[in-house]
Design an enzyme around this catalytic site. Structure first.
Site, PDB file in Angstrom:
ATOM      1  CB  SER A   1       3.477  14.579   9.812  1.00 41.09           C
ATOM      2  OG  SER A   1       4.357  14.078   8.852  1.00 41.09           O
TER       3      SER A   1
ATOM      4  CE1 TYR B   1       0.856  16.163   5.990  1.00 37.15           C
ATOM      5  CE2 TYR B   1       3.662  15.494   5.848  1.00 37.15           C
ATOM      6  CZ  TYR B   1       2.145  15.054   6.324  1.00 37.15           C
ATOM      7  OH  TYR B   1       1.095  14.495   6.818  1.00 37.15           O
TER       8      TYR B   1
END
Ligand code: NAD
Length: 265
Positions: free
Chosen positions: A147, A160
């Site tokens: 990401s 995350y």
């Protein structure tokens, strides 16, 4: 150039019953790879998906329901993929992953462990189990779906941001260990992809703040993604397919962004 450069390859894509993973599986199938799908969903719907991919792309497709947070199930998944690929898994895409929003001091301890298991340990175990076969056959492509939050941080996403940063580190190690071979390992780093979940969250936020979903999207994008556009999951899929193809043999240990300019700030 062949429109099916992945003919004869077998690809395992984790978390591919929906979202970006499904777009990746669809693209790899379009380019000729036999597919091993993985992920949750209603049995009938998954079977429809499987059959439709087979029919549209003329490739063999199977589904395995492993929960990748469990290392034994990852091993089962890789074993099933080898069986489906008649002894080979040529392409591994570690896509399953998710985000939780909470400040660090109230981030659940079990939530942390589970997020590490899905976002980071699952790719490690899947790579650990597929790499020996790739080495034996002298060819392989590993792509980790990280990401933009593997490259930059935001508050309230400790699990995350930490796991996606670590996934990029893991990618580089595997790339270096395979550098003298025809096996490559890379990561892709999308910004905000406009899937159902993201749009739903913007719709919810819009209701709460009495704004239009478009206004919420504009505000989120103004903070993060300078282009103002969601990233199409098909674009992520095309980037992954390129990394799996014949022209990416010397792309090694990269973390390629498609983030509408997010990481350029
Ligand atoms: P999604 O929630 O739309 O789909 C996730 C898929 O993974 C589904 O098929 C689901 O069944 C499967 N899955 C979830 N948990 C699993 C588990 N424990 N074991 C096996 N399968 C599991 O997700 P998405 O938004 O398409 O995200 C896919 C990947 O892309 C993730 O790694 C995510 O971090 C990354 N990513 C997403 C975005 C975004 O904006 N959506 C942006 C950047 C990176």
């Amino acid at each position: 150039m062949s429109t099916r450069p992945l003919n004869g390859r077998c690809a395992l894509v984790t978390g591919s019953t929906a979202g970006i993973g499904l777009a990746i599986a669809d693209e790899l199938g379009k380019q000729g790879a036999d597919l091993v799908l993985n992920g949750f969903g209603i049995d009938g719907a998954i079977e429809d998906l499987r059959a439709s991919l087979e029919k549209r792309h003329g490739v063999r497709v199977t589904h395995h329901q492993a929960d990748v947070s469990c290392r034994v199930e990852v091993q089962d998944l890789v074993d099933a993929a080898h069986a489906h690929g008649r002894g080979r898994v040529d392409i591994l895409v570690n896509n399953a992953g998710y985000s939780i929003e909470a400040p660090t001091e109230s981030f659940g301890i079990e939530a942390w462990d589970h997020q590490v298991a899905v976002n980071l340990s699952a790719p490690f175990h899947a790579i650990r189990c597929t790499l020996p076969g790739m080495r034996l056959r002298g060819w392989g492509r590993i792509v980790n779906v990280a990401s933009v939050l593997g490259l930059v941080a935001v508050p309230n996403r400790i699990g995350y941001v930490a796991t996606k940063h670590a996934l990029i580190g893991l990618t580089k190690v595997v790339a270096l260990e395979t550098a003298g071979t025809a096996i490559t390992c890379n990561a892709v780093c999308p910004g905000l992809v406009g899937n159902d979940r993201v749009r739903e969250s913007h719709r919810k936020q819009a209701l709460e703040t009495r704004q239009s979903p478009e206004e919420v999207q504009r505000q989120v994008m103004a903070l993060r993604q300078p282009s103002g556009n969601y990233i199409p999951s098909e674009d992520v899929a095309a980037m992954v397919a390129y990394l799996c193809g014949p022209h990416a043999s010397e792309v090694r240990g990269a973390a390629w962004t498609l983030d509408g300019g997010w990481s350029a700030r």
